[in-house]
Design a protein around this motif. Structure first.
Motif, PDB file in Angstrom:
ATOM      1  N   ASP A  42       0.824  -1.213   0.000  1.00  0.00           N
ATOM      2  CA  ASP A  42       0.000   0.000   0.000  1.00  0.00           C
ATOM      3  C   ASP A  42       0.858   1.264   0.000  1.00  0.00           C
ATOM      4  N   ASP A  43       1.882   1.267   0.843  1.00  0.00           N
ATOM      5  CA  ASP A  43       2.709   2.453   0.981  1.00  0.00           C
ATOM      6  C   ASP A  43       3.446   2.780  -0.316  1.00  0.00           C
ATOM      7  N   VAL A  44       3.765   1.747  -1.079  1.00  0.00           N
ATOM      8  CA  VAL A  44       4.399   1.976  -2.380  1.00  0.00           C
ATOM      9  C   VAL A  44       3.384   2.557  -3.360  1.00  0.00           C
ATOM     10  N   VAL A  45       2.227   1.917  -3.434  1.00  0.00           N
ATOM     11  CA  VAL A  45       1.185   2.377  -4.363  1.00  0.00           C
ATOM     12  C   VAL A  45       0.761   3.813  -4.041  1.00  0.00           C
ATOM     13  N   ASP A  46       0.608   4.094  -2.735  1.00  0.00           N
ATOM     14  CA  ASP A  46       0.127   5.414  -2.302  1.00  0.00           C
ATOM     15  C   ASP A  46       1.244   6.451  -2.176  1.00  0.00           C
ATOM     16  N   LYS A  51       8.808   6.664   9.563  1.00  0.00           N
ATOM     17  CA  LYS A  51       8.997   6.656   8.119  1.00  0.00           C
ATOM     18  C   LYS A  51       8.616   5.293   7.568  1.00  0.00           C
ATOM     19  N   THR A  52       7.968   5.281   6.420  1.00  0.00           N
ATOM     20  CA  THR A  52       7.623   4.006   5.794  1.00  0.00           C
ATOM     21  C   THR A  52       8.889   3.303   5.309  1.00  0.00           C
ATOM     22  N   ALA A  53       8.771   1.990   5.159  1.00  0.00           N
ATOM     23  CA  ALA A  53       9.913   1.194   4.697  1.00  0.00           C
ATOM     24  C   ALA A  53      10.408   1.680   3.338  1.00  0.00           C
ATOM     25  N   ARG A  54       9.480   2.092   2.494  1.00  0.00           N
ATOM     26  CA  ARG A  54       9.869   2.545   1.156  1.00  0.00           C
ATOM     27  C   ARG A  54      10.733   3.805   1.207  1.00  0.00           C
ATOM     28  N   MET A  55      10.540   4.632   2.237  1.00  0.00           N
ATOM     29  CA  MET A  55      11.335   5.842   2.379  1.00  0.00           C
ATOM     30  C   MET A  55      12.761   5.527   2.817  1.00  0.00           C
ATOM     31  N   ILE A  56      12.951   4.380   3.456  1.00  0.00           N
ATOM     32  CA  ILE A  56      14.274   4.002   3.962  1.00  0.00           C
ATOM     33  C   ILE A  56      15.001   3.073   2.995  1.00  0.00           C
ATOM     34  N   TRP A  57      14.288   2.041   2.515  1.00  0.00           N
ATOM     35  CA  TRP A  57      14.940   1.023   1.673  1.00  0.00           C
ATOM     36  C   TRP A  57      14.531   1.094   0.203  1.00  0.00           C
ATOM     37  N   VAL A  75       8.197  -3.868  -1.832  1.00  0.00           N
ATOM     38  CA  VAL A  75       7.348  -4.800  -2.563  1.00  0.00           C
ATOM     39  C   VAL A  75       7.853  -6.233  -2.398  1.00  0.00           C
ATOM     40  N   LEU A  76       9.149  -6.427  -2.540  1.00  0.00           N
ATOM     41  CA  LEU A  76       9.700  -7.783  -2.499  1.00  0.00           C
ATOM     42  C   LEU A  76       9.624  -8.391  -1.107  1.00  0.00           C
ATOM     43  N   VAL A  77       9.833  -7.588  -0.076  1.00  0.00           N
ATOM     44  CA  VAL A  77       9.706  -8.118   1.290  1.00  0.00           C
ATOM     45  C   VAL A  77       8.242  -8.424   1.591  1.00  0.00           C
ATOM     46  N   GLY A  78       7.343  -7.601   1.080  1.00  0.00           N
ATOM     47  CA  GLY A  78       5.919  -7.920   1.215  1.00  0.00           C
ATOM     48  C   GLY A  78       5.601  -9.258   0.575  1.00  0.00           C
ATOM     49  N   ASP A  79       6.165  -9.508  -0.595  1.00  0.00           N
ATOM     50  CA  ASP A  79       5.966 -10.794  -1.271  1.00  0.00           C
ATOM     51  C   ASP A  79       6.533 -11.936  -0.439  1.00  0.00           C
ATOM     52  N   TYR A  80       7.686 -11.716   0.177  1.00  0.00           N
ATOM     53  CA  TYR A  80       8.304 -12.744   1.027  1.00  0.00           C
ATOM     54  C   TYR A  80       7.389 -13.093   2.201  1.00  0.00           C
ATOM     55  N   LEU A  81       6.809 -12.062   2.826  1.00  0.00           N
ATOM     56  CA  LEU A  81       5.921 -12.305   3.966  1.00  0.00           C
ATOM     57  C   LEU A  81       4.670 -13.069   3.540  1.00  0.00           C
ATOM     58  N   ILE A 123      -8.027  -9.012  -1.822  1.00  0.00           N
ATOM     59  CA  ILE A 123      -7.294  -7.812  -1.403  1.00  0.00           C
ATOM     60  C   ILE A 123      -6.546  -7.212  -2.595  1.00  0.00           C
ATOM     61  N   ALA A 124      -5.895  -8.069  -3.379  1.00  0.00           N
ATOM     62  CA  ALA A 124      -5.174  -7.588  -4.565  1.00  0.00           C
ATOM     63  C   ALA A 124      -6.138  -6.954  -5.559  1.00  0.00           C
ATOM     64  N   GLU A 125      -7.316  -7.571  -5.733  1.00  0.00           N
ATOM     65  CA  GLU A 125      -8.333  -6.986  -6.608  1.00  0.00           C
ATOM     66  C   GLU A 125      -8.747  -5.607  -6.103  1.00  0.00           C
ATOM     67  N   GLY A 126      -8.897  -5.489  -4.799  1.00  0.00           N
ATOM     68  CA  GLY A 126      -9.275  -4.203  -4.211  1.00  0.00           C
ATOM     69  C   GLY A 126      -8.236  -3.130  -4.479  1.00  0.00           C
ATOM     70  N   GLU A 127      -6.959  -3.511  -4.407  1.00  0.00           N
ATOM     71  CA  GLU A 127      -5.881  -2.562  -4.701  1.00  0.00           C
ATOM     72  C   GLU A 127      -5.983  -2.057  -6.139  1.00  0.00           C
ATOM     73  N   VAL A 128      -6.242  -2.984  -7.061  1.00  0.00           N
ATOM     74  CA  VAL A 128      -6.345  -2.600  -8.474  1.00  0.00           C
ATOM     75  C   VAL A 128      -7.592  -1.743  -8.698  1.00  0.00           C
ATOM     76  N   MET A 129      -8.703  -2.117  -8.041  1.00  0.00           N
ATOM     77  CA  MET A 129      -9.927  -1.316  -8.144  1.00  0.00           C
ATOM     78  C   MET A 129      -9.682   0.113  -7.671  1.00  0.00           C
ATOM     79  N   GLN A 130      -8.963   0.236  -6.559  1.00  0.00           N
ATOM     80  CA  GLN A 130      -8.682   1.568  -6.026  1.00  0.00           C
ATOM     81  C   GLN A 130      -7.787   2.352  -6.979  1.00  0.00           C
ATOM     82  N   LEU A 131      -6.815   1.667  -7.555  1.00  0.00           N
ATOM     83  CA  LEU A 131      -5.919   2.316  -8.507  1.00  0.00           C
ATOM     84  C   LEU A 131      -6.692   2.814  -9.729  1.00  0.00           C
TER      85      LEU A 131
END
Length: 338
Positions: free
Chosen positions: A98-102, A111-117, A123-129, A156-164
């Motif tokens: 979400d933080d990447v998309v938004d 700070k969000t992870a995306r701001m640091i790493w 995205v990839l660590v989210g996929d790992y989890l 949930i993934a569909e919802g992300e795409v719908m929101q996008l």
């Protein structure tokens, strides 16, 4: 009518879900141990990114719901602990994505992870989890539970795409918005609640009750979040107030204020949301328009409506401490505004 948030909200939260915390404390200790174990990896960046969010003080509400729902039907074993961990990993992965998309800069007051790493790492660590979550689900050995949680992951993934797809679209209807939050937020609450009775061998009626409870709780939870973005504080939200507005998100308060507004007010909304001109001055004006058209108050009213549906879903079930605690969760969700 605006939103007034009690500055002692942290104390209210602890009081309102204290029963749930107490009932699930021993199991949650095992969940937390499993979370730390499964977030580990020989790839150094994975635990760094994962633990940045995992250790940032989230309520862990969804896994506690899973644990209480399993306890409610007399479950004995460790499957509920594993499924609760899987639920939390799914939630954490969703937040990282979400933080990447938004393009969010702040999450839970940090700070969000995306701001640091960076975006790629998030995205990839989210996929790992997510992968770790599914491994643990398989280990539980319940095909029904696996089906419920894997289906939720897809929704949930569909919802992300719908929101996008609906991003910055002020013609979004209330029904369309509900479809998005039902997929993005409520689906995981629903799955988290239903897998408890599933592994406890409860009846289909009991499963349906918990599924409905979770779905409507999730809708109420998200609507209150939508309202708080225009009337809370950074402390309450764990992010900057008005972030939804600055990011051009079309949430329910915006939808209602836009539809109820005058022609000149709609010009303001189009400029702010569709043309990326949202700033602090615009935020003040947006909140003023929402108050004028009761958009925040009505968003809270709809949240209360879904909260009552969640309460009614549990009504026929036998009285247990867990049932009482799950009802407390509804009250907590709504009480974040007053």
């Amino acid at each position: 009518m605006g939103v007034v948030v009690n500055l002692e909200d942290g104390k209210r939260e602890a009081a309102s879900i204290k029963h749930l915390i107490d009932l699930t404390a021993a199991d949650m200790a095992r969940v937390n141990e499993l979370i730390l174990s499964k977030a580990g990896s020989d790839v150094e960046m994975i635990p760094q990114v994962a633990n940045h969010l995992i250790s940032s003080g989230g309520k862990r509400l969804r896994p506690m719901v899973t644990l209480a729902a399993a306890q409610m039907f007399g479950y004995s074993g460790d499957g509920h602990v594993k499924l609760a961990m899987a639920v939390e990993f799914m939630h954490t992965a969703t937040l990282l994505h979400d933080d990447v998309v938004d393009e969010s800069g702040m999450r839970r007051g940090k700070k969000t992870a995306r701001m640091i790493w960076g975006n790629q790492a998030s995205v990839l660590v989210g996929d790992y989890l997510l992968g770790q979550a599914f491994r643990v689900m398989v280990d539980v050995g319940s095909l029904d539970a696996l089906d419920i949680l894997s289906s939720a992951a897809s929704v949930i993934a569909e919802g992300e795409v719908m929101q996008l797809a609906a991003a910055k679209n002020l013609e979004t209807t209330e029904d369309e918005h509900f479809a998005v939050i039902k997929a993005k937020t409520a689906a995981l609450f629903s799955a988290a609640a239903e897998v408890g009775p599933v592994i406890a061998g409860a009846t289909r009626t009991d499963r349906a009750a918990l599924r409905s409870y979770g779905m409507n709780l999730g809708l109420a939870f998200q609507l209150i979040d939508d309202a708080l973005d225009y009337g809370g504080s950074s402390k309450d939200l764990g992010k900057n107030v008005g972030d939804d507005f600055r990011e051009g998100k079309v949430t329910l308060p915006v939808i209602l204020a836009y539809r109820r507004g005058t022609a000149s007010e709609r010009v303001f909304w189009k400029k702010a949301i569709e043309q990326n001109s949202a700033d602090d001055t615009g935020l003040e004006q947006a909140i003023g328009l929402m108050k004028r058209h009761a958009a925040i108050a009505d968003t809270i009213g709809r949240a209360r409506h879904f909260g009552e549906i969640a309460r009614d879903a549990l009504a026929p079930l036998e009285a247990t401490p867990q049932k009482s605690a799950l009802i407390d969760v509804i009250d907590f969700c709504i009480s974040r505004v007053s």
